[in-house]
Motif scaffolding. Structure first.
Motif, PDB file in Angstrom:
ATOM      1  N   SER A 228       1.062  -1.458  -0.446  1.00 41.48           N
ATOM      2  CA  SER A 228      -0.370  -0.081   0.080  1.00 41.48           C
ATOM      3  C   SER A 228       0.792   0.984  -0.118  1.00 41.48           C
ATOM      4  O   SER A 228       0.478   1.875  -0.279  1.00 41.48           O
ATOM      5  CB  SER A 228      -1.280   0.056   1.214  1.00 41.48           C
ATOM      6  OG  SER A 228      -1.678   0.996   0.801  1.00 41.48           O
ATOM      7  N   PHE A 229       1.392   1.225   0.702  1.00 43.03           N
ATOM      8  CA  PHE A 229       2.858   2.586   1.273  1.00 43.03           C
ATOM      9  C   PHE A 229       3.274   2.956  -0.506  1.00 43.03           C
ATOM     10  O   PHE A 229       3.559   3.939  -1.250  1.00 43.03           O
ATOM     11  CB  PHE A 229       3.985   1.921   2.315  1.00 43.03           C
ATOM     12  CG  PHE A 229       4.651   3.703   2.460  1.00 43.03           C
ATOM     13  CD1 PHE A 229       4.831   4.274   3.400  1.00 43.03           C
ATOM     14  CD2 PHE A 229       6.210   2.983   1.928  1.00 43.03           C
ATOM     15  CE1 PHE A 229       5.277   5.268   3.411  1.00 43.03           C
ATOM     16  CE2 PHE A 229       7.396   4.890   1.861  1.00 43.03           C
ATOM     17  CZ  PHE A 229       6.532   5.414   2.699  1.00 43.03           C
TER      18      PHE A 229
ATOM     19  N   ARG B 159      11.153  -1.834  15.336  1.00 42.45           N
ATOM     20  CA  ARG B 159      10.760  -0.939  14.196  1.00 42.45           C
ATOM     21  C   ARG B 159       9.598  -1.173  13.676  1.00 42.45           C
ATOM     22  O   ARG B 159       8.820  -0.327  12.765  1.00 42.45           O
ATOM     23  CB  ARG B 159      11.531  -2.217  12.909  1.00 42.45           C
ATOM     24  CG  ARG B 159      13.476  -2.160  13.013  1.00 42.45           C
ATOM     25  CD  ARG B 159      13.534  -2.271  12.472  1.00 42.45           C
ATOM     26  NE  ARG B 159      15.522  -2.484  12.396  1.00 42.45           N
ATOM     27  CZ  ARG B 159      16.152  -3.048  13.385  1.00 42.45           C
ATOM     28  NH1 ARG B 159      16.072  -3.340  14.740  1.00 42.45           N
ATOM     29  NH2 ARG B 159      17.323  -2.543  13.705  1.00 42.45           N
ATOM     30  N   ALA B 160       8.869  -1.344  14.601  1.00 42.84           N
ATOM     31  CA  ALA B 160       6.875  -2.288  14.223  1.00 42.84           C
ATOM     32  C   ALA B 160       6.304  -2.610  15.776  1.00 42.84           C
ATOM     33  O   ALA B 160       5.711  -3.478  15.582  1.00 42.84           O
ATOM     34  CB  ALA B 160       6.826  -3.261  12.994  1.00 42.84           C
ATOM     35  N   PRO B 161       6.975  -2.022  16.116  1.00 40.99           N
ATOM     36  CA  PRO B 161       6.041  -2.725  17.709  1.00 40.99           C
ATOM     37  C   PRO B 161       4.422  -2.630  17.678  1.00 40.99           C
ATOM     38  O   PRO B 161       4.412  -3.377  18.806  1.00 40.99           O
ATOM     39  CB  PRO B 161       6.437  -1.488  18.924  1.00 40.99           C
ATOM     40  CG  PRO B 161       7.090   0.356  18.085  1.00 40.99           C
ATOM     41  CD  PRO B 161       7.403  -0.623  16.947  1.00 40.99           C
TER      42      PRO B 161
ATOM     43  N   PHE C 171       6.100   2.690   6.882  1.00 37.96           N
ATOM     44  CA  PHE C 171       4.417   2.024   6.276  1.00 37.96           C
ATOM     45  C   PHE C 171       3.848   0.743   7.166  1.00 37.96           C
ATOM     46  O   PHE C 171       2.610   0.422   6.776  1.00 37.96           O
ATOM     47  CB  PHE C 171       5.050   0.878   4.666  1.00 37.96           C
ATOM     48  CG  PHE C 171       5.993  -0.522   4.998  1.00 37.96           C
ATOM     49  CD1 PHE C 171       5.833  -1.447   6.255  1.00 37.96           C
ATOM     50  CD2 PHE C 171       7.400  -0.249   5.082  1.00 37.96           C
ATOM     51  CE1 PHE C 171       6.503  -2.775   6.355  1.00 37.96           C
ATOM     52  CE2 PHE C 171       7.966  -1.657   5.277  1.00 37.96           C
ATOM     53  CZ  PHE C 171       7.845  -2.416   6.472  1.00 37.96           C
ATOM     54  N   VAL C 172       4.374   1.319   8.599  1.00 39.55           N
ATOM     55  CA  VAL C 172       3.595   1.065   9.566  1.00 39.55           C
ATOM     56  C   VAL C 172       2.994   1.391  10.727  1.00 39.55           C
ATOM     57  O   VAL C 172       3.981   2.488  10.468  1.00 39.55           O
ATOM     58  CB  VAL C 172       5.124  -0.572  10.588  1.00 39.55           C
ATOM     59  CG1 VAL C 172       3.353  -0.680  11.639  1.00 39.55           C
ATOM     60  CG2 VAL C 172       4.854  -1.429   9.631  1.00 39.55           C
TER      61      VAL C 172
ATOM     62  N   VAL D  14       2.779   9.800   6.680  1.00 38.47           N
ATOM     63  CA  VAL D  14       3.873  10.394   6.343  1.00 38.47           C
ATOM     64  C   VAL D  14       3.915  10.755   4.466  1.00 38.47           C
ATOM     65  O   VAL D  14       4.415  10.836   4.165  1.00 38.47           O
ATOM     66  CB  VAL D  14       4.914   8.843   6.302  1.00 38.47           C
ATOM     67  CG1 VAL D  14       6.343   8.829   5.527  1.00 38.47           C
ATOM     68  CG2 VAL D  14       4.650   8.755   7.458  1.00 38.47           C
ATOM     69  N   ILE D  15       3.381   9.946   3.534  1.00 38.91           N
ATOM     70  CA  ILE D  15       2.715  10.422   2.541  1.00 38.91           C
ATOM     71  C   ILE D  15       2.131  11.321   1.779  1.00 38.91           C
ATOM     72  O   ILE D  15       2.694  11.908   1.440  1.00 38.91           O
ATOM     73  CB  ILE D  15       2.363   9.100   1.791  1.00 38.91           C
ATOM     74  CG1 ILE D  15       2.936   7.710   1.710  1.00 38.91           C
ATOM     75  CG2 ILE D  15       1.957   9.644   0.390  1.00 38.91           C
ATOM     76  CD1 ILE D  15       2.534   6.577   0.649  1.00 38.91           C
TER      77      ILE D  15
END
Length: 563
Positions: free
Chosen positions: A181-182, A303-305, A392-393, A399-400
């Motif tokens: 998706s990102f 990194r992705a908690p 992306f998480v 962000v985008i």
């Protein structure tokens, strides 16, 4: 745009609630989403989020309501909702010009696609398996003896080179819907260029002692851009990709439309001037974990908690790392990254720059992003809420949105009177300054793809795009000239240079010349900046002490190169 009947969701003759929008069919009772030919499987909470949005199409729904009704009797963070929205945008194929879900800043979301209720027979009933996403075709470009894998997608008006940190695998990017998706949304307003650095993913594997330095990674980007005929591109570097992108932007401003770094850093080992990085002991502990646990979801908690307890994400992350590289290479890459220090080159960046960092990033502290932005002239720093390091998480839309807004607002600057370069001064004072010796020196410079940018009597001044190549050239020159005379003196420094006609000037040139004059017995001297930028190259340096130079502020640490 929405009928009054749809605003009050109806049941059809069969009693089933079925909604239609943009070629999709949503069956509330059977909990199915179809695009007409296929049924599209979704996690239960993602389906619940879509159903609630569609039932209230045209109305803005507050985040609190979406959280309360989708996760009834459960406590979750906004990140979970943001991930569901990102997943939905991906599977619905949302683009800049075809919107389904509108973000209402600081409040919630609104479903904006035209929708209506339909007969039960139109809803479809066949179950078919859906792959996450069609993986873009992988291509290769040869850079020297190494094949670099890359993909391109999208056809927007700007080229974006996306540089993932640590390890990567082009095809496993697309095996998880959040990452897919990102990337798809980035491609919705650009031509997106992806690649695997040498030694990782689908690019050629290389011996552990030949893993790519920052300079080699930069040159791989150059090769890919040339191959896809990208004259100028926006560089987006995530985590460890940030230092490499910053080096590229400073070295090749004419090829860099803008620089964007997400969750980045300037160096990876703590010192008094950079207290946010891990200690050397902390890094040693992580190296041991990599060696013993590679193949497991290593590093996921930092990194992705927000996804660390999700079994599907843990499985994907474990496989992604295994496919990305071997345990030994992972350790070697991480040790190499621990030596990176790009602080001296940050002030040399002269392209529009955006630095994005999440406040609660558990992998790289937000102070590191602030520091990087503060050292780049005119850089914009955006601090976003969240605890996840991987962009992306968590709330990837935020962000985008920042990236797209930044790119829409930058002014194209096509003239660059300053560049980052590695300058080599070869001082041939005395009997060695003969025409035949000068020809040998210039021949070596040309062979190593340097360019002569000036010089005075008995001196050749050359510039290189990367410090490792400059050092190899200096070593070759020293080997040629030493048998004739020991009086050759060579100094190497990387810094910002003023472009003056066909030559270079400025402090970097002054330093390279001054360093050369400190050389003794034909040895090669280099500045600390050069040493830091060639981490992992195998070049051996010996401490030569500190020196002060006229016209240059402060003392400079020098190193003798073991040739």
């Amino acid at each position: 745009m929405f009928s009054e009947e749809f605003m009050k969701p109806q049941t059809n003759d069969s009693g089933r609630k079925i909604y239609s929008f943009s070629g999709f069919r949503l069956d509330a009772d059977e909990r199915l989403l179809s695009d007409g030919d296929r049924l599209i499987p979704m996690p239960p909470k993602v389906f619940d989020t879509l159903l609630l949005l569609v039932r209230n199409a045209g109305r803005v729904l507050a985040k609190d309501r979406l959280l309360a009704e989708t996760w009834e009797d459960s406590f979750v963070e906004e990140n979970n909702l943001a991930q569901n929205i990102s997943f939905l945008r991906r599977i619905l194929g949302e683009t800049k010009h075809s919107k389904f879900i509108e973000t209402v800043p600081k409040f919630g979301y609104r479903f904006v696609a035209p929708a209506e209720t339909v007969n039960a027979a139109a809803g479809g009933s066949a179950f078919v398996h859906l792959a996450v996403s069609a993986v873009p075709e992988t291509h290769y470009v040869r850079n020297g003896d190494v094949n670099i894998a890359y993909q391109t997608l999208g056809s927007g008006g700007v080229d974006i080179v996306f540089v993932m940190g640590w390890v990567s695998h082009l095809e496993y990017f697309w095996k998880h819907p959040l990452f897919a998706s990102f990337l798809s949304r980035l491609a919705s307003f650009s031509r997106l260029i992806l690649f695997d650095k040498r030694g990782t993913g689908l690019s050629d594997r290389v011996p552990i002692d030949e893993l790519p330095t920052l300079e080699q990674r930069m040159e791989d980007v150059h090769a890919v851009m040339d191959h896809v005929r990208s004259e100028r591109a926006v560089l987006i570097g995530v985590s460890e990709g940030g230092p490499m992108c910053s080096l590229f932007a400073a070295t090749y401003p004419e090829r860099t439309a803008a620089l964007i770094m997400i969750g980045t850093y300037a160096k990876r080992i703590r010192d008094d001037d950079y207290p946010w990085a891990p200690s050397a002991e902390d890094r040693d502990g992580f190296f041991e974990q990599l060696q013993s646990d590679w193949g497991k979801p290593v590093g996921i908690e930092e990194r992705a908690p927000s996804m660390a307890d999700d079994p599907a994400f843990r499985d994907w992350w474990s496989t992604y790392l295994r496919m990305g590289t071997s345990p030994g290479a992972a350790v070697a890459l991480t040790k190499m990254n621990a030596q990176i220090d790009v602080r001296p080159i940050l002030p040399s960046i002269r392209v529009p720059t955006l630095v994005i960092h999440r406040t609660g990033d558990l992998c790289l502290k937000v102070e590191e992003g602030r520091f990087v932005a503060s050292k780049i002239p005119g850089a914009k720093f955006v601090e976003l809420p969240g605890i996840d390091h991987l962009p992306f998480v968590g709330d990837q839309d935020a962000v985008i949105d920042e990236i797209e807004s930044f790119l829409n607002g930058i002014i194209d600057e096509s003239l660059h009177d300053r560049v980052l370069a590695t300058v080599m001064s070869v001082d041939l004072t005395g009997s060695t300054a003969r025409p035949d010796i000068l020809d040998l020196v210039r021949g070596r410079i040309e062979y190593f793809r340097g360019r002569e940018v000036g010089g005075v009597k008995d001196e050749v001044l050359a510039a290189f795009d990367g410090p490792a190549r400059a050092i190899k050239c200096a070593s070759a020159i020293a080997d040629l000239v030493r048998p004739i005379s020991k009086r050759i003196r060579i100094g190497v420094h990387t810094g910002e240079c003023d472009v003056i006609g066909g030559g270079f000037g400025g402090v970097a040139v002054t330093l390279a010349r001054s360093i050369a004059l400190e050389s003794e017995g034909g040895n090669i001297l280099a500045s600390r900046t050069v040493k830091d930028l060639v981490a992992g190259s195998g070049i051996v340096f010996e401490n030569f002490g500190t020196r002060s130079f006229d016209g240059v502020e402060g003392q400079r640490q020098l190193y003798s190169i073991q040739n």
